[in-house]
Design a protein around this motif. Sequence first.
Motif: not given
Length: 150
Positions: A10-39
């Motif tokens: 659970g920590h590993n998958i959640a941390d991968s998304l939080a990191s913003g790089i997404g190595f687990l899914i093959g280098i996929y850049q995201t900003d989950v915290f930036g999008e959370a801030r806009r909600n």
Amino acid sequence: MKFDELRSIGHNIADSLASGIGFLIGIYQTDVFGEARRNPEHCIVVDFLTGEIVEGRASRSLADAIALYGKALPDLCAKHRGSPNMFRELTARYSVDTHGPRFVVTVEDYKGHRAVDEYVGVLGRRIRILDHLGRVRRKRDPVVSRRGVP
């Protein structure tokens, strides 16, 4: 599989998304915290078992990445000699407050054992507090059993 191993997944998958790089899914850049801030609620809740956002709104790009995490979960579990069927719940709540980004991972196994772990920062570190002697210690998150007793 031991319950702590499920918490680790659970920590590993959640941390991968939080990191913003997404190595687990093959280098996929995201900003989950930036999008959370806009909600309006300043959070996004992700269900990794279904690969969907269950609370909050996100861009199409983030939603697509979360779907990929849902598809990657079986492989991550297999590396730990497990299966997604061992989870009843695997969610993460990403939020931003005055102290910065944080995420809370909820893991429940098929037996009903449940744990809620809180991490701060993009690197997903445990919260540190001062104990009664003034020493810095890791905050202990309660593990809740089937009966709801820690």
